[in-house]
Design an enzyme around this catalytic site. Sequence first.
Site, PDB file in Angstrom:
ATOM      1  N   ALA A  81       0.695  -1.176   0.171  1.00 47.04           N
ATOM      2  CA  ALA A  81      -0.093   0.025  -0.058  1.00 47.04           C
ATOM      3  C   ALA A  81       1.117   1.360  -0.029  1.00 47.04           C
ATOM      4  O   ALA A  81       2.029   0.953   0.442  1.00 47.04           O
ATOM      5  CB  ALA A  81      -0.899  -0.031   1.105  1.00 47.04           C
ATOM      6  N   VAL A  82       0.204   2.252  -0.640  1.00 48.47           N
ATOM      7  CA  VAL A  82       0.913   3.513  -0.653  1.00 48.47           C
ATOM      8  C   VAL A  82      -0.048   4.555  -0.196  1.00 48.47           C
ATOM      9  O   VAL A  82      -1.097   4.695  -0.485  1.00 48.47           O
ATOM     10  CB  VAL A  82       1.372   3.716  -2.248  1.00 48.47           C
ATOM     11  CG1 VAL A  82       2.083   5.101  -2.380  1.00 48.47           C
ATOM     12  CG2 VAL A  82       2.235   2.718  -2.814  1.00 48.47           C
ATOM     13  N   GLU A 114      -3.008 -12.297  -4.118  1.00 44.64           N
ATOM     14  CA  GLU A 114      -4.611 -12.359  -4.664  1.00 44.64           C
ATOM     15  C   GLU A 114      -4.993 -10.737  -4.283  1.00 44.64           C
ATOM     16  O   GLU A 114      -4.407 -10.114  -3.684  1.00 44.64           O
ATOM     17  CB  GLU A 114      -5.436 -12.918  -3.424  1.00 44.64           C
ATOM     18  CG  GLU A 114      -5.454 -14.459  -3.536  1.00 44.64           C
ATOM     19  CD  GLU A 114      -4.471 -15.097  -2.699  1.00 44.64           C
ATOM     20  OE1 GLU A 114      -3.938 -14.591  -1.740  1.00 44.64           O
ATOM     21  OE2 GLU A 114      -4.263 -16.075  -2.859  1.00 44.64           O
ATOM     22  N   ASN A 119     -10.506  -4.225  -7.649  1.00 47.69           N
ATOM     23  CA  ASN A 119      -9.324  -3.274  -7.316  1.00 47.69           C
ATOM     24  C   ASN A 119      -8.467  -2.776  -8.712  1.00 47.69           C
ATOM     25  O   ASN A 119      -7.430  -3.429  -8.750  1.00 47.69           O
ATOM     26  CB  ASN A 119      -8.350  -3.695  -6.194  1.00 47.69           C
ATOM     27  CG  ASN A 119      -7.446  -2.765  -5.878  1.00 47.69           C
ATOM     28  OD1 ASN A 119      -7.240  -1.831  -6.175  1.00 47.69           O
ATOM     29  ND2 ASN A 119      -6.775  -3.114  -4.761  1.00 47.69           N
ATOM     30  N   TYR A 126      -0.148  -4.592 -11.131  1.00 52.90           N
ATOM     31  CA  TYR A 126       0.513  -5.917 -11.235  1.00 52.90           C
ATOM     32  C   TYR A 126       0.685  -6.229 -12.741  1.00 52.90           C
ATOM     33  O   TYR A 126       1.629  -6.869 -13.156  1.00 52.90           O
ATOM     34  CB  TYR A 126      -0.264  -6.801 -10.215  1.00 52.90           C
ATOM     35  CG  TYR A 126       0.087  -6.530  -8.919  1.00 52.90           C
ATOM     36  CD1 TYR A 126       1.299  -6.900  -8.411  1.00 52.90           C
ATOM     37  CD2 TYR A 126      -1.156  -6.390  -8.094  1.00 52.90           C
ATOM     38  CE1 TYR A 126       1.535  -6.608  -7.042  1.00 52.90           C
ATOM     39  CE2 TYR A 126      -0.899  -6.456  -6.725  1.00 52.90           C
ATOM     40  CZ  TYR A 126       0.428  -6.446  -6.260  1.00 52.90           C
ATOM     41  OH  TYR A 126       0.643  -6.196  -4.925  1.00 52.90           O
TER      42      TYR A 126
HETATM   43  N1  COA Z   1      -5.659   3.492 -12.422  1.00 49.90           N
HETATM   44  C1  COA Z   1      -4.860   2.653 -13.331  1.00 49.90           C
HETATM   45  N2  COA Z   1      -3.475   2.282 -13.268  1.00 49.90           N
HETATM   46  C2  COA Z   1      -2.907   2.410 -12.252  1.00 49.90           C
HETATM   47  C3  COA Z   1      -3.667   3.261 -11.134  1.00 49.90           C
HETATM   48  C4  COA Z   1      -4.899   3.751 -11.323  1.00 49.90           C
HETATM   49  N3  COA Z   1      -5.679   4.402 -10.297  1.00 49.90           N
HETATM   50  N4  COA Z   1      -2.648   3.175  -9.770  1.00 49.90           N
HETATM   51  C5  COA Z   1      -1.741   2.331 -10.474  1.00 49.90           C
HETATM   52  N5  COA Z   1      -1.716   2.148 -11.469  1.00 49.90           N
HETATM   53  C6  COA Z   1      -0.954   1.357 -12.355  1.00 49.90           C
HETATM   54  C7  COA Z   1      -0.492   1.988 -13.784  1.00 49.90           C
HETATM   55  O1  COA Z   1       0.124   0.888 -14.387  1.00 49.90           O
HETATM   56  C8  COA Z   1       0.797   2.862 -13.348  1.00 49.90           C
HETATM   57  O2  COA Z   1       1.279   3.211 -14.398  1.00 49.90           O
HETATM   58  P1  COA Z   1       1.226   4.693 -15.116  1.00 49.90           P
HETATM   59  O3  COA Z   1       1.369   5.873 -13.885  1.00 49.90           O
HETATM   60  O4  COA Z   1       2.410   4.767 -15.724  1.00 49.90           O
HETATM   61  O5  COA Z   1      -0.054   4.698 -15.599  1.00 49.90           O
HETATM   62  C9  COA Z   1       1.534   2.004 -12.335  1.00 49.90           C
HETATM   63  O6  COA Z   1       0.512   1.228 -11.605  1.00 49.90           O
HETATM   64  C10 COA Z   1       1.947   3.016 -11.108  1.00 49.90           C
HETATM   65  O7  COA Z   1       2.855   2.448 -10.535  1.00 49.90           O
HETATM   66  P2  COA Z   1       3.410   3.008  -9.271  1.00 49.90           P
HETATM   67  O8  COA Z   1       3.295   4.363  -9.134  1.00 49.90           O
HETATM   68  O9  COA Z   1       4.654   2.137  -8.698  1.00 49.90           O
HETATM   69  O10 COA Z   1       2.138   2.445  -8.006  1.00 49.90           O
HETATM   70  P3  COA Z   1       1.764   3.302  -6.968  1.00 49.90           P
HETATM   71  O11 COA Z   1       2.827   3.919  -6.178  1.00 49.90           O
HETATM   72  O12 COA Z   1       0.552   4.454  -7.362  1.00 49.90           O
HETATM   73  O13 COA Z   1       0.890   2.169  -6.035  1.00 49.90           O
HETATM   74  C11 COA Z   1      -0.937   0.692  -5.458  1.00 49.90           C
HETATM   75  C12 COA Z   1       0.011   1.273  -6.775  1.00 49.90           C
HETATM   76  C13 COA Z   1      -1.781  -0.252  -6.099  1.00 49.90           C
HETATM   77  C14 COA Z   1      -0.035  -0.117  -4.502  1.00 49.90           C
HETATM   78  C15 COA Z   1      -1.493   1.851  -4.944  1.00 49.90           C
HETATM   79  O14 COA Z   1      -2.428   2.402  -5.506  1.00 49.90           O
HETATM   80  C16 COA Z   1      -2.466   1.427  -3.274  1.00 49.90           C
HETATM   81  O15 COA Z   1      -1.903   1.681  -2.370  1.00 49.90           O
HETATM   82  N6  COA Z   1      -3.587   1.028  -3.563  1.00 49.90           N
HETATM   83  C17 COA Z   1      -4.422   0.804  -2.193  1.00 49.90           C
HETATM   84  C18 COA Z   1      -3.904  -0.599  -1.685  1.00 49.90           C
HETATM   85  C19 COA Z   1      -3.939  -1.717  -2.562  1.00 49.90           C
HETATM   86  O16 COA Z   1      -4.698  -1.893  -3.604  1.00 49.90           O
HETATM   87  N7  COA Z   1      -2.893  -2.657  -2.569  1.00 49.90           N
HETATM   88  C20 COA Z   1      -3.045  -3.860  -3.118  1.00 49.90           C
HETATM   89  C21 COA Z   1      -3.389  -4.898  -2.643  1.00 49.90           C
HETATM   90  S1  COA Z   1      -3.238  -6.523  -3.333  1.00 49.90           S
END
Ligand code: COA
Length: 159
Positions: A81-82, A114, A119, A126
Amino acid sequence: MPAETQLGPIWNVRPFRASDAKALAKILQSATEAAQWPLESYERMTQLPGAVALVCEISTGVTAFLIARQLADEAEVLNLAVLTEARRQGQATALLAAATHQFQNSGVLRIFLEVRESNQPAIAFYAKHGFTPTGRRKAYYRDPVEDALCLEMKFSTTT
Ligand code: COA
């Protein structure tokens, strides 16, 4: 694209410390899609054999974390998570890359996890990193009840 300056990355990926637990709780409050475990579980999990627990830190504190676990030649991402305001800057990518590097060096052939089927941000994240769907677990999640998509990424073996 990684958030880098001429001076290098603006964040640092390092191993989880017990003192990070409060920061993790704050991140989880802004990430309801992530697995919501009690705080005590974090320290316990990071001490399990094969655990890889990493945080991403900027000048103001910890903004993201990843917890995974290796079992023989497989590894599972247990939580990632971020902080909302730190998303789309490459932090999750940096954490996954660091964990993947560790796993590859310790003989892991496959990483799996999973994710809630609704989401989409996580599924897109991923997919961007080479994870593909392998199945579905019916009603795997509670509050609300939802199916889980099973995703995996196999390391290519060179012979
Ligand atoms: N919509 C579409 N693609 C998305 C996205 C969104 N809202 N958020 C991330 N991505 C994908 C895209 O491919 C994106 O690439 P781009 O910016 O070039 O389009 C890439 O991820 C971004 O990577 P990164 O910046 O490293 O990801 P992040 O730091 O934003 O973290 C999560 C991604 C999923 C971990 C973050 O959104 C999060 O914490 N979500 C809530 C917790 C969660 O869902 N955890 C996973 C449980 S399995």
